[in-house]
Design a protein around this motif. Structure first.
Motif, PDB file in Angstrom:
ATOM      1  N   LEU A  92       0.871  -1.168   0.000  1.00 53.93           N
ATOM      2  CA  LEU A  92       0.000   0.000   0.000  1.00 53.93           C
ATOM      3  C   LEU A  92       0.904   1.213   0.000  1.00 53.93           C
ATOM      4  O   LEU A  92       1.748   1.365   0.887  1.00 53.93           O
ATOM      5  CB  LEU A  92      -0.911   0.025   1.234  1.00 53.93           C
TER       6      LEU A  92
ATOM      7  N   VAL B 292      -2.433   0.059  -4.517  1.00 52.90           N
ATOM      8  CA  VAL B 292      -2.802  -1.084  -3.695  1.00 52.90           C
ATOM      9  C   VAL B 292      -2.443  -2.349  -4.470  1.00 52.90           C
ATOM     10  O   VAL B 292      -2.916  -2.539  -5.593  1.00 52.90           O
ATOM     11  CB  VAL B 292      -4.321  -1.075  -3.381  1.00 52.90           C
TER      12      VAL B 292
ATOM     13  N   SER C 208     -11.044  -2.447  -6.267  1.00 52.78           N
ATOM     14  CA  SER C 208     -10.948  -1.036  -6.618  1.00 52.78           C
ATOM     15  C   SER C 208     -12.212  -0.279  -6.202  1.00 52.78           C
ATOM     16  O   SER C 208     -12.132   0.811  -5.619  1.00 52.78           O
ATOM     17  CB  SER C 208     -10.721  -0.900  -8.125  1.00 52.78           C
TER      18      SER C 208
ATOM     19  N   GLU D 294     -14.357  -1.096  -3.822  1.00 52.68           N
ATOM     20  CA  GLU D 294     -14.452  -1.042  -2.358  1.00 52.68           C
ATOM     21  C   GLU D 294     -13.469  -0.050  -1.753  1.00 52.68           C
ATOM     22  O   GLU D 294     -13.821   0.723  -0.859  1.00 52.68           O
ATOM     23  CB  GLU D 294     -14.231  -2.436  -1.761  1.00 52.68           C
ATOM     24  N   VAL D 295     -12.234  -0.056  -2.236  1.00 56.45           N
ATOM     25  CA  VAL D 295     -11.232   0.869  -1.711  1.00 56.45           C
ATOM     26  C   VAL D 295     -11.633   2.306  -2.046  1.00 56.45           C
ATOM     27  O   VAL D 295     -11.540   3.207  -1.206  1.00 56.45           O
ATOM     28  CB  VAL D 295      -9.817   0.548  -2.254  1.00 56.45           C
ATOM     29  N   SER D 296     -12.106   2.521  -3.260  1.00 51.97           N
ATOM     30  CA  SER D 296     -12.541   3.849  -3.676  1.00 51.97           C
ATOM     31  C   SER D 296     -13.681   4.358  -2.795  1.00 51.97           C
ATOM     32  O   SER D 296     -13.690   5.527  -2.374  1.00 51.97           O
ATOM     33  CB  SER D 296     -12.975   3.811  -5.135  1.00 51.97           C
TER      34      SER D 296
ATOM     35  N   VAL E 285      -5.133  -0.286  -8.402  1.00 48.09           N
ATOM     36  CA  VAL E 285      -5.190  -1.589  -7.745  1.00 48.09           C
ATOM     37  C   VAL E 285      -4.620  -2.600  -8.722  1.00 48.09           C
ATOM     38  O   VAL E 285      -5.021  -2.647  -9.888  1.00 48.09           O
ATOM     39  CB  VAL E 285      -6.636  -1.968  -7.344  1.00 48.09           C
TER      40      VAL E 285
END
Length: 162
Positions: free
Chosen positions: A8, A21, A38, A40-42, A60
């Motif tokens: 990360l 990521v 992507s 979910e992280v966003s 990602v």
């Protein structure tokens, strides 16, 4: 989401920040996996926009083939792959990866089985191969692990051996 977070990183890229990521899993990572992670992280980054204090670009990805093997899970995932290893003390070997556990890995070097403790490995990376590994190598590694050769790779019962 069932993946290992391998890396990360956040770095400045002009006026924006680049959030990188890197994910991996024992089953590999596909494009649908990348897309799902992507999203979910966003979503989480957007909910906590104060953390980055501005706009960002999210990348990602999965590890590249040049990623060093530094953890037991990396060695497990590299099973049957060819690796270039530099040992503590300077010895260099090219080996095919066999069974790996928490302390070390069995490798095939020049047709001979050898046990490497992780503490003795200074650096190891996967070598890119453009052909299938020799079936006899896979058989040796599987037998050393007390298993059955991978399906379709034990070619002892071929036209030539009959």
């Amino acid at each position: 989401m069932g993946f290992d977070l391998e890396e990360l990183g956040v770095q400045q890229a002009g006026r924006r920040r680049l959030v990188k990521v890197v994910i991996d899993s024992d089953d590999g990572v596909g494009l649908d996996d990348i897309s799902g992670v992507s999203r979910e992280v966003s979503k989480v980054l957007d909910e906590h926009e104060h953390v980055l204090a501005g706009s960002y670009t999210l990348e990602v990805t999965s590890p590249g083939v040049d990623r060093p093997l530094t953890r037991p899970r990396h060695w497990r995932r590299a099973r049957y792959r060819l690796v270039k290893v530099r040992l503590v003390g300077g010895e260099k070997v090219v080996a095919r990866v066999g069974a790996a556990d928490d302390d070390g890995v069995t490798v095939l070097v020049g047709g001979d089985l050898r046990r490497l403790a992780y503490r003795d490995v200074e650096r190891a990376v996967v070598e890119v191969e453009f052909q299938q590994p020799p079936a006899e190598d896979l058989v040796k590694l599987e037998r050393a692990a007390g298993g059955v050769p991978p399906q379709g790779d034990d070619r002892e019962d071929t036209e030539e051996s009959r």
